[in-house]
Scaffold this motif. Sequence first.
Motif, PDB file in Angstrom:
ATOM      1  N   ILE A  59       0.840  -1.190   0.000  1.00 22.31           N
ATOM      2  CA  ILE A  59       0.000   0.000   0.000  1.00 22.31           C
ATOM      3  C   ILE A  59       0.882   1.249   0.000  1.00 22.31           C
ATOM      4  CG2 ILE A  59      -1.606   1.320   1.436  1.00 22.31           C
ATOM      5  CD1 ILE A  59      -2.619  -1.473   2.430  1.00 22.31           C
ATOM      6  N   ASP A  60       0.549   2.173  -0.883  1.00 18.89           N
ATOM      7  CA  ASP A  60       1.254   3.460  -0.987  1.00 18.89           C
ATOM      8  C   ASP A  60       2.591   3.411  -1.717  1.00 18.89           C
ATOM      9  OD1 ASP A  60      -0.678   4.959   0.063  1.00 18.89           O
ATOM     10  OD2 ASP A  60       0.175   5.138   2.064  1.00 18.89           O
ATOM     11  N   HIS A  61       2.976   2.267  -2.213  1.00 16.71           N
ATOM     12  CA  HIS A  61       4.232   2.242  -2.957  1.00 16.71           C
ATOM     13  C   HIS A  61       4.042   2.687  -4.409  1.00 16.71           C
ATOM     14  CE1 HIS A  61       7.028  -0.172  -0.110  1.00 16.71           C
ATOM     15  NE2 HIS A  61       6.300   0.709   0.518  1.00 16.71           N
ATOM     16  N   GLY A  62       2.752   2.900  -4.804  1.00 13.46           N
ATOM     17  CA  GLY A  62       2.513   3.574  -6.081  1.00 13.46           C
ATOM     18  C   GLY A  62       1.899   2.719  -7.176  1.00 13.46           C
TER      19      GLY A  62
ATOM     20  N   SER B  75      -1.302   2.154  -8.002  1.00  6.79           N
ATOM     21  CA  SER B  75      -2.351   2.840  -8.773  1.00  6.79           C
ATOM     22  C   SER B  75      -1.768   3.923  -9.661  1.00  6.79           C
ATOM     23  CB  SER B  75      -3.388   3.459  -7.836  1.00  6.79           C
ATOM     24  OG  SER B  75      -3.907   2.476  -6.996  1.00  6.79           O
TER      25      SER B  75
ATOM     26  N   GLN C 150      -5.839   7.708  -9.954  1.00  4.62           N
ATOM     27  CA  GLN C 150      -6.222   6.354  -9.595  1.00  4.62           C
ATOM     28  C   GLN C 150      -7.460   5.881 -10.318  1.00  4.62           C
ATOM     29  OE1 GLN C 150      -6.094   5.958  -5.365  1.00  4.62           O
ATOM     30  NE2 GLN C 150      -3.960   6.539  -5.359  1.00  4.62           N
TER      31      GLN C 150
ATOM     32  N   ASP D 282      -9.128   2.506  -9.239  1.00  6.74           N
ATOM     33  CA  ASP D 282      -9.799   2.300  -7.946  1.00  6.74           C
ATOM     34  C   ASP D 282     -11.193   2.881  -8.019  1.00  6.74           C
ATOM     35  OD1 ASP D 282      -7.657   1.083  -6.918  1.00  6.74           O
ATOM     36  OD2 ASP D 282      -7.087   2.677  -5.548  1.00  6.74           O
TER      37      ASP D 282
ATOM     38  N   ILE E 274      -6.801   1.989  -0.397  1.00  4.79           N
ATOM     39  CA  ILE E 274      -6.471   0.584  -0.586  1.00  4.79           C
ATOM     40  C   ILE E 274      -7.347   0.012  -1.677  1.00  4.79           C
ATOM     41  CG2 ILE E 274      -5.605   0.008   1.679  1.00  4.79           C
ATOM     42  CD1 ILE E 274      -8.427  -0.866   2.360  1.00  4.79           C
ATOM     43  N   THR E 275      -6.831  -0.955  -2.361  1.00  4.15           N
ATOM     44  CA  THR E 275      -7.585  -1.560  -3.431  1.00  4.15           C
ATOM     45  C   THR E 275      -8.219  -2.832  -2.909  1.00  4.15           C
ATOM     46  OG1 THR E 275      -5.958  -0.683  -4.925  1.00  4.15           O
ATOM     47  CG2 THR E 275      -7.403  -2.366  -5.806  1.00  4.15           C
TER      48      THR E 275
ATOM     49  N   LYS F  27       9.319   5.775  -7.402  1.00  5.15           N
ATOM     50  CA  LYS F  27       9.533   7.043  -6.685  1.00  5.15           C
ATOM     51  C   LYS F  27      11.008   7.456  -6.669  1.00  5.15           C
ATOM     52  CE  LYS F  27       5.577   6.151  -3.667  1.00  5.15           C
ATOM     53  NZ  LYS F  27       4.911   6.454  -2.405  1.00  5.15           N
TER      54      LYS F  27
ATOM     55  N   ASP G 163      12.190   9.808  -8.049  1.00  6.23           N
ATOM     56  CA  ASP G 163      12.276  11.275  -8.035  1.00  6.23           C
ATOM     57  C   ASP G 163      12.372  11.824  -6.613  1.00  6.23           C
ATOM     58  OD1 ASP G 163       9.084  12.292  -7.455  1.00  6.23           O
ATOM     59  OD2 ASP G 163       9.421  10.224  -8.068  1.00  6.23           O
TER      60      ASP G 163
ATOM     61  N   ALA H 193       6.606   6.718 -11.137  1.00  2.00           N
ATOM     62  CA  ALA H 193       5.244   6.638 -11.650  1.00  2.00           C
ATOM     63  C   ALA H 193       4.632   8.032 -11.705  1.00  2.00           C
ATOM     64  CB  ALA H 193       4.396   5.721 -10.765  1.00  2.00           C
ATOM     65  N   LYS H 194       5.152   8.909 -10.839  1.00  3.00           N
ATOM     66  CA  LYS H 194       4.611  10.256 -10.781  1.00  3.00           C
ATOM     67  C   LYS H 194       5.017  11.063 -12.004  1.00  3.00           C
ATOM     68  CE  LYS H 194       4.349  14.124  -7.583  1.00  3.00           C
ATOM     69  NZ  LYS H 194       4.861  14.596  -6.284  1.00  3.00           N
TER      70      LYS H 194
END
Length: 597
Positions: free
Chosen positions: A15-18, A20, A41, A44, A54-55, A133, A135, A164-165
């Motif tokens: 979760i939160d590692h990117g 989506s 996202q 989702d 969360i998915t 991430k 960056d 991904a950003k």
Amino acid sequence: TPPEHIRNFCIIAHIDHGKSTLADRMLQLTGVVEERAMRAQYLDRMDIERERGITIKAQNVRLPWRLGDQDHVLHLIDTPGHVDFTYEVSRALEACEGAILLVDAAQGIEAQTLANLYLALEKDLHIIPVLNKIDLPAADPDKYSAELANIIGCQPSDVLRVSAKTGEGVSDLIDEVVRQVPAPVGDGDGPARALIFDSVYDTYRGVVTYIRVVDGKISPRERIKMMSTGATHELLEVGIISPEPKATKGLGVGEVGYLITGVKDVRQSKVGDTVTSERRGAPEPLAGYREPQPMVFSGLYPMDGSDYPDLREALDKLRLNDAALSYEPETSVALGFGFRCGFLGLLHLEITRDRLEREFGLELISTAPNVVYQVFLEDGTELVVTNPSDWPTGGKIAEVHEPISKVTVIAPSEFIGAIMELCQGKRGQLLGMDYLSEDRVELRYQLPLAEIIFDFFDSLKSRTRGYASLDYEESGEQASELVKVDILLQGEAVDAFSAIVHKDSAYSYGNRMATRLRELIPRQQFEVPIQAAIGSRIIARETIRAIRKDVLAKCYGGDISRKRKLLEKQKEGKKRMKTVGRVEVPQEAFVAALSTE
Ligand code: GTP
């Protein structure tokens, strides 16, 4: 599309590692979603997923991609990331040949990701390790490439780096998916076999079932058969998602898409089941189907008794979309009418409760969660207990079995001591420990499931300042010395407070509840003893002293309107009271006493 130009893959990430965000970038780069239609996202879909980040339900999408002068079709299969949904993850993995292992370059791999990686390796998926991430100023790609290489046994230079950003490296990553992930293989002329890896209820279309075709072809307008039950349905539509649903003329070997049959209940379209055609049915289903088994039970009661029919209706609606949710009516002397509900795990419970309150506007009380116990009586009978109130009374219990689980914790090594202390206090047994890198360690424990569902995760987080991650999987059962502790008010047991605990924790549970209740229950006109008991043996006691509740005494005669106001106020307070025997217990006391803190 011929199978050799199809690639089916998923993204394994914490979760939160990117995950989506990466999926969003892929939708954009492949031209499936136009820039201006892009919303964060995209995959989702449920609001609650977006809010909690969360998915829950897997989504999948078809992506066109050209490498050199060859067109390919990629199917991205979205997997749920949380422990409670391991079975769904494992079925989604089954639909792929490859997986992107996506890890935050500032954080490193987490326990759930590791668990899902092992699942993927077990299924022989090709793994593409990726750091996301890059960056971020805090990113340490060299350190975490080495860590990932060490875990999956590749070279640090094989670990791709993306943001991904910003989109950096994502196009190369898609190229690598085409190069590295094997094409699907199947018998195109054989009887149809397709794996159901997800199904969702849609208000307008009924159940939408997501499938991956393994053999043969699934065509619209033929009748299909669910192999676990033998039930047959007419196929109303077959299609692909790109990213909105589009009807097609059929799905062949390796293709991923959806089908619609007009059924209204996801339990008729079960994750893991095999779809075949009725006319020319496959002799054998695909391997590994399992019924969802509830592991954690809790009573759900409406705060306001008149909401009971609404609660029933809400549960009926939720079940349309959640094959793993089970419930049956139960009554509690203290809480009135409610439901005994079964869940896959604690998160599943929390999400369900949350949805009931948010989407259906219900206010609920939930009793302390418990696991499923197998109780063997001396006369040879065997009971399955999912509710403390079903615990057999009298001294005729021969043995009790409780579920146990294998737990993996990943944390910075400075917390080893704190984690070990916590696990030992919860009846844990150390199975092993490995250093992932110089300062990060993986600890493996065996723990009773009952200890994990209570407040384990919160304690772990607070002892490691939020740095630890946790994963657990069921691993059988063990005989344990368990007892039921009752909490009595004025000699009368309050069913909502009964709990099944290990005999060594019985005293502390009893004591904690008695002390808490003494603080929560207001004084009454008479003295109220609060006791904790195992059978008829009292193990703890507190007393609420009596008061003379003469509120009017404060008014010194005179002001009649003030007197009336006070009386009104007292009446108001009464409405929110539940009576146990002669004792009035405010609603809030139940809520507070049942919270795990
Ligand atoms: P779940 O779907 O909830 O499992 O989470 P997720 O893994 O999909 O994470 P999500 O894509 O929601 O990203 C989590 C956070 O990280 C968001 O705030 C993103 O904006 C941020 N994020 C994702 N990728 C990058 C990246 O490459 N760089 C930076 N700086 N932030 C990123």
